[in-house]
Design an enzyme around this catalytic site. Sequence first.
Site, PDB file in Angstrom:
ATOM      1  N   GLY A  97       0.798  -1.214   0.000  1.00 24.24           N
ATOM      2  CA  GLY A  97       0.000   0.000   0.000  1.00 24.24           C
ATOM      3  C   GLY A  97       0.831   1.265   0.000  1.00 24.24           C
TER       4      GLY A  97
ATOM      5  N   ARG B   7      11.791   0.650   7.661  1.00 23.44           N
ATOM      6  CA  ARG B   7      12.504   0.309   8.889  1.00 23.44           C
ATOM      7  C   ARG B   7      14.002   0.469   8.637  1.00 23.44           C
ATOM      8  NH1 ARG B   7       8.483   0.944  11.227  1.00 23.44           N
ATOM      9  NH2 ARG B   7       7.416  -0.401  12.738  1.00 23.44           N
TER      10      ARG B   7
ATOM     11  N   GLU C  54      17.451   3.246  16.135  1.00 22.46           N
ATOM     12  CA  GLU C  54      16.729   4.412  16.666  1.00 22.46           C
ATOM     13  C   GLU C  54      16.628   4.343  18.191  1.00 22.46           C
ATOM     14  OE1 GLU C  54      12.887   4.821  14.857  1.00 22.46           O
ATOM     15  OE2 GLU C  54      13.669   4.679  12.829  1.00 22.46           O
TER      16      GLU C  54
ATOM     17  N   HIS D 154      11.828   9.828  12.135  1.00 16.81           N
ATOM     18  CA  HIS D 154      10.711   8.883  12.081  1.00 16.81           C
ATOM     19  C   HIS D 154       9.372   9.613  12.235  1.00 16.81           C
ATOM     20  CE1 HIS D 154       9.790   4.348  12.676  1.00 16.81           C
ATOM     21  NE2 HIS D 154       8.834   4.927  11.987  1.00 16.81           N
TER      22      HIS D 154
END
Length: 340
Positions: A165, A245, A274, A292
């Site tokens: 998507g 990611r 992160e 992010h």
Amino acid sequence: MSSRPTVLLIGDLAHTNKEWESLSSKYTLLEFRKGTREQFLENCRNGTYDAVRGCYRSNVSTAITGPFDKELVALLPESWRFIAHNGAGYDNIDVDACSARKIAVSSTPGAVDDATADVGILLLLGALRQAHEPLVALREGRWKGRLRLGHDPRGKTLGILGMGGIGRAMAHRARSFGMEIIYHNRRRLDPSLEKGAKYVSFDELLARSDVLSLNLALNASTRHIISAPELAKTKKGVVIVNTARGALINEADLVAALESGQVSAVGLDVFENEPEVHPGLVKNDRAFLLPHLGTSTYETQRDMELLVLRNLQEAVDHGKMLTLVSEQKGLEWTPREADS
């Protein structure tokens, strides 16, 4: 003892507290909004959650409980059949461990597509136009600073690794800039979903892309899918964009490729460790970086929370889930997918 189903909220809600509280009309509501992993595990051991049928949890709540790994999943009571997860990515859930316990897991695809693709295009343009240095220079009183000429997206080839998507939403936006779209998936899309995008092999994707966008899930098979060997196969001067990611890319190898010029610029919203960011990225003025922010809009975060609550209700009330994770689809025991 109440005959009503019991559901558990793990972590906080930002936009749907009223909707959660309204579920008290048909469920017994438990909450673990704050605490530690050890406290949560102790609640599992001491019977606090023995009646829980399902839970709401999120990527953010991992800071409270830690990952839903094999250790934690093994301690969930027998009553626990559903995990409604808030996040398109769910690498902090051991899906195999859940499947072994016949615990169904849902995520939030669809709700995140537009916001994440918008950030992807922001990163694509920022990297192509070498925007980092003039943005910093302006605030430091140096006007344009050490300005480099950028590149137009028009006529460039955008290679999308992971045409789900978000990847398709990215392609839709990139077409408006006159970009050619190629993609690689585990399997080719139905032609009705391609909208003119061309399916290519992984190696051809690497070789042909002027901009390579990562839009796939992180799992054991995709971790470091882009490392030194793959970077060596890319077109010299490729731009790399990642909104998925961070650990899809070997960050040290990416820094080396950026410094050598094999990669001309990067646009990154996610990082391997992160919230730590590789110092080689931080100091490089050809790295256009965001912390992010892919789904950081009010509308998207509310839609995500609502979707999780809908998944939880469909699961508990009807034994169905709207957005079951792909690894569990088709398994004999998993719930049917509900109509959205």
